[in-house]
Structures are given as structure tokens and as C-alpha cells.
Design a protein around this motif. Structure first.
Motif, PDB file in Angstrom:
ATOM      1  N   SER A 130       0.865  -1.235  -0.087  1.00 25.78           N
ATOM      2  CA  SER A 130      -0.278   0.137   0.094  1.00 25.78           C
ATOM      3  C   SER A 130       0.861   1.333  -0.105  1.00 25.78           C
ATOM      4  O   SER A 130       0.602   2.178  -0.582  1.00 25.78           O
ATOM      5  CB  SER A 130      -0.957  -0.003   1.211  1.00 25.78           C
ATOM      6  OG  SER A 130      -1.877  -0.951   1.141  1.00 25.78           O
ATOM      7  N   THR A 156       1.808 -10.716 -11.064  1.00 25.54           N
ATOM      8  CA  THR A 156       0.781 -11.508 -11.956  1.00 25.54           C
ATOM      9  C   THR A 156       1.513 -11.519 -13.037  1.00 25.54           C
ATOM     10  O   THR A 156       2.180 -10.705 -13.719  1.00 25.54           O
ATOM     11  CB  THR A 156      -0.250 -10.410 -12.037  1.00 25.54           C
ATOM     12  OG1 THR A 156      -0.973 -10.328 -10.995  1.00 25.54           O
ATOM     13  CG2 THR A 156      -1.110 -11.583 -12.858  1.00 25.54           C
ATOM     14  N   LYS A 177       9.415  11.235  -5.666  1.00 26.11           N
ATOM     15  CA  LYS A 177       9.738  11.881  -6.763  1.00 26.11           C
ATOM     16  C   LYS A 177      11.312  11.174  -7.312  1.00 26.11           C
ATOM     17  O   LYS A 177      11.878  11.888  -8.399  1.00 26.11           O
ATOM     18  CB  LYS A 177      10.005  13.348  -6.612  1.00 26.11           C
ATOM     19  CG  LYS A 177       8.641  13.996  -6.551  1.00 26.11           C
ATOM     20  CD  LYS A 177       8.570  15.420  -6.804  1.00 26.11           C
ATOM     21  CE  LYS A 177       7.262  16.018  -6.497  1.00 26.11           C
ATOM     22  NZ  LYS A 177       5.918  15.499  -7.176  1.00 26.11           N
ATOM     23  N   TYR A 230       6.811   7.229  -9.884  1.00 25.68           N
ATOM     24  CA  TYR A 230       5.457   7.010  -9.077  1.00 25.68           C
ATOM     25  C   TYR A 230       4.172   7.515  -9.810  1.00 25.68           C
ATOM     26  O   TYR A 230       3.080   6.777  -9.659  1.00 25.68           O
ATOM     27  CB  TYR A 230       5.692   7.771  -7.637  1.00 25.68           C
ATOM     28  CG  TYR A 230       4.887   7.398  -6.610  1.00 25.68           C
ATOM     29  CD1 TYR A 230       4.469   6.413  -6.309  1.00 25.68           C
ATOM     30  CD2 TYR A 230       4.488   8.545  -5.869  1.00 25.68           C
ATOM     31  CE1 TYR A 230       3.574   6.011  -5.122  1.00 25.68           C
ATOM     32  CE2 TYR A 230       3.554   8.363  -4.604  1.00 25.68           C
ATOM     33  CZ  TYR A 230       3.207   6.997  -4.301  1.00 25.68           C
ATOM     34  OH  TYR A 230       2.372   6.967  -3.345  1.00 25.68           O
ATOM     35  N   ARG A 373     -10.134  11.307   0.083  1.00 30.40           N
ATOM     36  CA  ARG A 373      -9.362  12.563  -0.056  1.00 30.40           C
ATOM     37  C   ARG A 373     -10.053  13.264  -1.339  1.00 30.40           C
ATOM     38  O   ARG A 373     -10.227  14.627  -1.252  1.00 30.40           O
ATOM     39  CB  ARG A 373      -7.883  12.186  -0.909  1.00 30.40           C
ATOM     40  CG  ARG A 373      -6.850  11.830   0.156  1.00 30.40           C
ATOM     41  CD  ARG A 373      -5.591  11.559  -0.657  1.00 30.40           C
ATOM     42  NE  ARG A 373      -4.444  11.289   0.124  1.00 30.40           N
ATOM     43  CZ  ARG A 373      -3.333  10.740  -0.558  1.00 30.40           C
ATOM     44  NH1 ARG A 373      -3.195  10.643  -1.727  1.00 30.40           N
ATOM     45  NH2 ARG A 373      -2.294  10.099   0.276  1.00 30.40           N
TER      46      ARG A 373
HETATM   47  C1  LIG Z   1      -1.659   5.371  -0.634  1.00 32.39           C
HETATM   48  C2  LIG Z   1      -1.515   6.088  -2.155  1.00 32.39           C
HETATM   49  C3  LIG Z   1      -2.851   6.343  -2.562  1.00 32.39           C
HETATM   50  C4  LIG Z   1      -0.812   7.352  -1.481  1.00 32.39           C
HETATM   51  O1  LIG Z   1      -0.421   7.930  -2.668  1.00 32.39           O
HETATM   52  P1  LIG Z   1       0.563   9.417  -2.295  1.00 32.39           P
HETATM   53  O2  LIG Z   1      -0.165  10.195  -1.146  1.00 32.39           O
HETATM   54  O3  LIG Z   1       1.781   8.829  -2.042  1.00 32.39           O
HETATM   55  O4  LIG Z   1       0.591   9.868  -3.812  1.00 32.39           O
HETATM   56  P2  LIG Z   1       0.030  11.157  -4.340  1.00 32.39           P
HETATM   57  O5  LIG Z   1       0.836  12.298  -3.634  1.00 32.39           O
HETATM   58  O6  LIG Z   1      -1.564  11.195  -4.253  1.00 32.39           O
HETATM   59  O7  LIG Z   1       0.304  11.395  -5.881  1.00 32.39           O
HETATM   60  C5  LIG Z   1       1.770  11.491  -6.298  1.00 32.39           C
HETATM   61  C6  LIG Z   1       1.892  11.868  -7.546  1.00 32.39           C
HETATM   62  O8  LIG Z   1       1.306  10.990  -8.544  1.00 32.39           O
HETATM   63  C7  LIG Z   1       0.103  11.803  -9.213  1.00 32.39           C
HETATM   64  N1  LIG Z   1      -0.925  10.933  -9.351  1.00 32.39           N
HETATM   65  C8  LIG Z   1      -1.774  10.105  -8.292  1.00 32.39           C
HETATM   66  N2  LIG Z   1      -2.781   9.730  -8.834  1.00 32.39           N
HETATM   67  C9  LIG Z   1      -2.655   9.928 -10.201  1.00 32.39           C
HETATM   68  C10 LIG Z   1      -3.425   9.517 -11.437  1.00 32.39           C
HETATM   69  N3  LIG Z   1      -4.720   8.731 -10.946  1.00 32.39           N
HETATM   70  N4  LIG Z   1      -3.239  10.146 -12.639  1.00 32.39           N
HETATM   71  C11 LIG Z   1      -1.961  10.871 -12.644  1.00 32.39           C
HETATM   72  N5  LIG Z   1      -1.400  11.301 -11.537  1.00 32.39           N
HETATM   73  C12 LIG Z   1      -1.586  10.826 -10.322  1.00 32.39           C
HETATM   74  C13 LIG Z   1      -0.250  12.854  -8.107  1.00 32.39           C
HETATM   75  O9  LIG Z   1      -0.893  14.157  -8.751  1.00 32.39           O
HETATM   76  C14 LIG Z   1       1.222  13.411  -7.531  1.00 32.39           C
HETATM   77  O10 LIG Z   1       1.830  13.975  -8.625  1.00 32.39           O
HETATM   78  P3  LIG Z   1       2.619  15.479  -8.095  1.00 32.39           P
HETATM   79  O11 LIG Z   1       3.701  14.861  -7.525  1.00 32.39           O
HETATM   80  O12 LIG Z   1       1.558  16.344  -7.559  1.00 32.39           O
HETATM   81  O13 LIG Z   1       3.247  15.978  -9.151  1.00 32.39           O
HETATM   82  C15 LIG Z   1      -0.892   5.402  -2.945  1.00 32.39           C
HETATM   83  O14 LIG Z   1       0.369   4.984  -2.495  1.00 32.39           O
HETATM   84  C16 LIG Z   1      -1.389   4.018  -3.479  1.00 32.39           C
HETATM   85  O15 LIG Z   1      -2.362   3.977  -4.439  1.00 32.39           O
HETATM   86  N6  LIG Z   1      -0.998   2.787  -2.784  1.00 32.39           N
HETATM   87  C17 LIG Z   1      -1.511   1.377  -3.349  1.00 32.39           C
HETATM   88  C18 LIG Z   1      -0.696   1.130  -4.392  1.00 32.39           C
HETATM   89  C19 LIG Z   1      -0.932  -0.162  -5.147  1.00 32.39           C
HETATM   90  O16 LIG Z   1      -2.484  -0.276  -5.539  1.00 32.39           O
HETATM   91  N7  LIG Z   1       0.041  -1.121  -5.022  1.00 32.39           N
HETATM   92  C20 LIG Z   1      -0.661  -2.232  -5.949  1.00 32.39           C
HETATM   93  C21 LIG Z   1       0.305  -2.487  -7.237  1.00 32.39           C
HETATM   94  S1  LIG Z   1       0.105  -4.036  -8.208  1.00 32.39           S
HETATM   95  C22 LIG Z   1       1.509  -4.492  -8.080  1.00 32.39           C
HETATM   96  O17 LIG Z   1       2.609  -4.116  -8.211  1.00 32.39           O
HETATM   97  C23 LIG Z   1       1.478  -6.103  -8.246  1.00 32.39           C
HETATM   98  C24 LIG Z   1       1.604  -6.500  -9.890  1.00 32.39           C
HETATM   99  S2  LIG Z   1       0.022  -6.743 -10.371  1.00 32.39           S
HETATM  100  O18 LIG Z   1      -0.013  -8.017 -10.510  1.00 32.39           O
HETATM  101  O19 LIG Z   1      -0.890  -5.810 -11.008  1.00 32.39           O
END
Ligand SMILES: CC(C)(COP(=O)(O)OP(=O)(O)OC[C@H]1O[C@@H](n2cnc3c(N)ncnc32)[C@H](O)[C@@H]1OP(=O)(O)O)[C@@H](O)C(=O)NCCC(=O)NCCSC(=O)CCS(=O)O
Length: 378
Positions: A130, A156, A177, A230, A373
Motif C-alpha cells: 500500500s 501477476t 519523486k 511514481y 481525499r
Molecule cells: C496510498 C496512496 C494512494 C498514497 O498516494 P500518495 O499520497 O503517496 O501519492 P499522491 O501524492 O496522491 O500522488 C503522487 C503523484 O502522482 C500523481 N497521481 C496520483 N494519482 C494519479 C492519477 N490517477 N493520474 C495521474 N497522476 C496521479 C499525483 O498528482 C502526484 O503528482 P505530483 O507529485 O503532485 O506531481 C498510493 O500510494 C497508492 O495508491 N497505494 C497503493 C498502491 C497499489 O495499488 N499497489 C498495488 C500495485 S500492483 C503490483 O505491483 C503487483 C503487480 S500486479 O499483478 O498488478
């Protein structure tokens, strides 16, 4: 949402394919813990491997609503296969589609949307799921290469996939970043499948731990710019979440259909059990929940097709559909009584396959962070 003619045709085509080719074989694939390789060529033939990619690079341009409908149908046949297809069509090639340059699109994206190469995505690490910006995997520049070291968890298609989008820290002082994204062909020396998970469900789909051991990736495989990783990850997870929600609708609908058929046949106290109000109302509740989730999924997908923001709607669809699907699959087992717990009938498999949907590609709790949020900050 009312489907247009093209969307209806796609849904019906994939439904026929899933019922003829997937559902009858899903138990065997589960027992083998593998898919027959030709299934991907067959899905490519139907245009399912490049559904959101433009025609100019060989995609079928069906769009996110079409993808959601297709994933519902594939998941009604086999949840595991729908996961592989969802990952491929969202976080698998999505980052290259959105952030890749022309050379990367030609070299990596075109074979993926043609179904010649299978996509996968590696953000999660053993100590962080997460809290996705807390990555430890490192990428260090060395001349015209990056050298990647670290471990990725729960990937996956990490074993059968061909092209992986990997996230690694290029600048440890910059937090989120300082993360960058790389296109990694899985036959690169140093890409090691270190173990495979033994799971409760979705056994035909491999879920791998991957170790990068001094894995040298050409600098031209950097996606976007250094430090954009990210953002690339989070923006693509949005479509991944719509995909997972679609699968949930598919598995829940399959469980509902099976429960309805059984309830019409099974007799208790002198009449079919569907004529007992306790069962009839349960079926009504199940159908209502499946319908509501489908509408949420299609709404989020239609926003995505219209290029409108849908972060909140994608998360809402995922949390609602995944929690709904566990309830509906559990209720289906209840309708079947003791037989529901037996592998003689399909509902226990739907229940096992659907449970992970509340966890992967962002837990329900992460979806609630995203939704709250948006609700609080507008
Ligand atoms: C828990 C979280 C939601 C926390 O997020 P953060 O607070 O750390 O991040 P933000 O500050 O909100 O965003 C950072 C950055 O990215 C931009 N952003 C965010 N969402 C979007 C979007 N939808 N479209 C475009 N840009 C986006 C945001 O504006 C910020 O940019 P700036 O810095 O302002 O320029 C997060 O950490 C989270 O979602 N965690 C869960 C992760 C998750 O789902 N992991 C599973 C991955 S799957 C995997 O790896 C296994 C492989 S599989 O088989 O698929």
C-alpha cells in the motif's frame, strides 16, 4: 448505462468465447496451475490483447467500456484468466501507451497489443504494498545502462510474462519523486523468478516473486523521465482498478447465474427452493448488487473513454464491486447448501477466486484513502 451496438456485439462475442472455450476448461487449468499458451493467441485473434490501444499501432481501439464488458465475460469463465488479461490491458502496456516514446511504442507496445508479448507490472515489494512510494529496489545509472537490484512481490504473470514495467529508486533522497519506471524484457539476464505463490484461488495465473540481480537495462528503456515513476504507476493503477472491478462483476454474475439455476431445480418442502421467499429474496439481493456494481464499473470506464478524471470513480467501483462480489459468491454457496462447498459445483471456485480482488491493485483501505481525499478536498 445503455450499451451501443458495437459494445453489445463485443460483449456477446466475448461471452460466447468465454462460455465455449474458457468456462469448460477453467478447472483443468486450475489443477495444472497454468494456461495453455494458445489461449492468448485466441484472445489476440478476437482483438482482446490490445483493447485500449489505437489502431495505428495494431490495437483494436475497443476502449475502456468494451474492456470492462470483455473482462466481465472472461471472468465469468475464469477469474484467473481475467486477471492476466486485465493486467496486460491496463498496467501492462498502459504505461508505454501513455508515457512511451515512438521507439518504445514500436519496439515494445506493438508486439504486446498484437498478443505476441504478455505484459506485467512490478510496483509491490516484499515489505511494501500500500505504501507504494517506500520502494527499496534500486536502479543505478552505469554508462548507457541502468543496473537494477531488488525484489518485487506478488507479480501477476511474473513467470509467463514477456514485458515487465518495473519501478525502482533512482534518487533515494527524493522520496516518491526519486522513483523511475523501466521497460524490462523478462529474458534479461538478472531477471530471476525466485518463487511462485501457492494461493487460495486464481491458481492458473502465476503470482511470482522476482529478484533483479545486477540486471542491466538499456537507458533507452527508461519510461518517461527519471523521477516520473511514481506518477506513472499511480495514473495507470486507475485503469487497473476498473479492470479488477469488472472481473468482480463477472465472477459475481457467474455465481448468481449458477445459484438461480440450482434454486430452480433443487426441491425442498415439496417445491423448488426458488419458490421459498428466503431464497427468492436472497437471489433478488444478489442480482441488485451485481447490477449496481456493473453500473459503477461502466460509469468509471466511460469517464476514462471520454478522457475525464475518474480516480475517485475507479476506486469507488473497485471497493464496491470487490466487496459485493465476496458477499454474492458467499450467498451463492449458501443457496447450494452443502453442495456449494464442494468442488463438484463451481461456486466454491468463484468464492476463492474473487477474494483477492479486495487486496490486489490497491486494497479496499487504499481505495478509501483515494475516495476520502476526493470527497474532502474536492
Ligand atoms: C496510498 C496512496 C494512494 C498514497 O498516494 P500518495 O499520497 O503517496 O501519492 P499522491 O501524492 O496522491 O500522488 C503522487 C503523484 O502522482 C500523481 N497521481 C496520483 N494519482 C494519479 C492519477 N490517477 N493520474 C495521474 N497522476 C496521479 C499525483 O498528482 C502526484 O503528482 P505530483 O507529485 O503532485 O506531481 C498510493 O500510494 C497508492 O495508491 N497505494 C497503493 C498502491 C497499489 O495499488 N499497489 C498495488 C500495485 S500492483 C503490483 O505491483 C503487483 C503487480 S500486479 O499483478 O498488478
Amino acid at each position: 448505462m445503455i450499451l451501443n451496438e458495437e459494445q453489445t456485439l463485443i460483449r456477446d462475442m466475448v461471452r460466447n468465447f468465454a462460455q465455449d472455450r474458457i468456462a469448460p476448461n477453467a478447472r483443468e487449468w486450475e489443477a495444472n496451475e497454468a494456461f495453455p499458451p494458445e489461449i492468448f493467441a485466441e484472445m489476440a485473434e478476437l482483438g482482446l490483447m490490445g483493447m485500449v490501444a489505437p489502431a495505428e499501432i495494431g490495437g483494436s481501439e475497443i476502449g475502456y467500456v468494451g474492456l470492462a464488458l470483455a473482462l466481465e465475460e472472461i471472468a465469468a469463465g475464469d477469474g484467473a484468466l481475467s486477471t492476466v488479461l486485465s493486467v496486460h490491458n491496463s498496467v501492462g502496456y498502459g504505461p508505454i501507451l501513455k508515457f512511451g516514446n515512438n521507439e518504445q511504442k514500436e519496439k515494445f507496445l506493438a508486439p504486446m497489443v498484437a498478443g505476441e508479448k504478455l505484459g506485467c507490472f512490478a510496483l509491490t515489494e516484499p515489505h511494501t504494498g500500500s505504501d507504494a512510494s517506500a520502494l527499496k529496489c534500486r536502479a543505478k545509472r552505469d554508462g548507457d545502462h541502468y543496473v537494477l537490484n531488488g525484489t518485487k512481490q506478488f507479480i501477476t504473470s511474473g513467470k509467463i510474462g514477456d514485458t515487465l514495467i518495473a519501478f525502482a529508486v533512482t534518487d533515494p533522497d527524493k522520496g516518491g519523486k526519486g522513483i523511475s519506471a523501466f521497460i524490462v524484457p523478462t529474458d534479461t539476464p538478472g531477471y530471476i523468478v525466485s518463487s511462485l505463490e501457492h494461493k487460495m484461488g486464481q491458481k492458473a495465473s502465476d503470482t511470482a516473486q522476482i529478484v533483479f540481480e545486477d540486471m542491466r537495462i538499456p537507458a533507452e528503456n527508461l519510461l518517461g523521465e527519471e523521477g516520473m515513476g511514481y506518477k506513472i504507476a499511480l495514473s495507470n493503477l486507475e485503469s487497473g482498478r476498473i479492470g479488477i472491478a469488472s472481473q468482480c462483476v463477472g465472477m459475481a454474475r457467474a455465481a448468481l447465474d449458477a445459484a438461480v439455476e440450482y434454486a430452480k431445480e433443487r426441491v425442498a418442502f415439496g417445491k423448488p427452493i426458488c419458490e421459498h421467499q428466503a431464497i427468492a429474496f436472497k437471489l433478488a439481493d444478489m442480482a441488485t448488487q451485481v447490477h449496481a456494481a456493473r453500473q459503477m464499473v461502466l460509469h468509471a470506464a466511460s469517464l476514462k473513454d471520454a478522457d475525464q478524471p475518474c480516480l475517485k470513480e475507479a476506486s469507488m467501483a473497485k471497493v464496491f464491486a470487490s466487496e459485493m462480489a465476496e458477499r454474492v459468491c458467499s450467498d451463492a454457496i449458501q443457496v447450494f447448501g452443502g453442495y456449494g462447498y464442494s468442488s463438484e459445483f463451481p461456486v466454491e471456485k468463484y468464492y476463492r477466486d474473487v477474494r483477492i480482488c479486495q487486496i490486489y491493485e490497491g486494497t479496499s483501505e487504499v481505495q478509501k484513502i483515494v475516495i476520502s481525499r476526493a470527497v474532502i478536498n474536492g
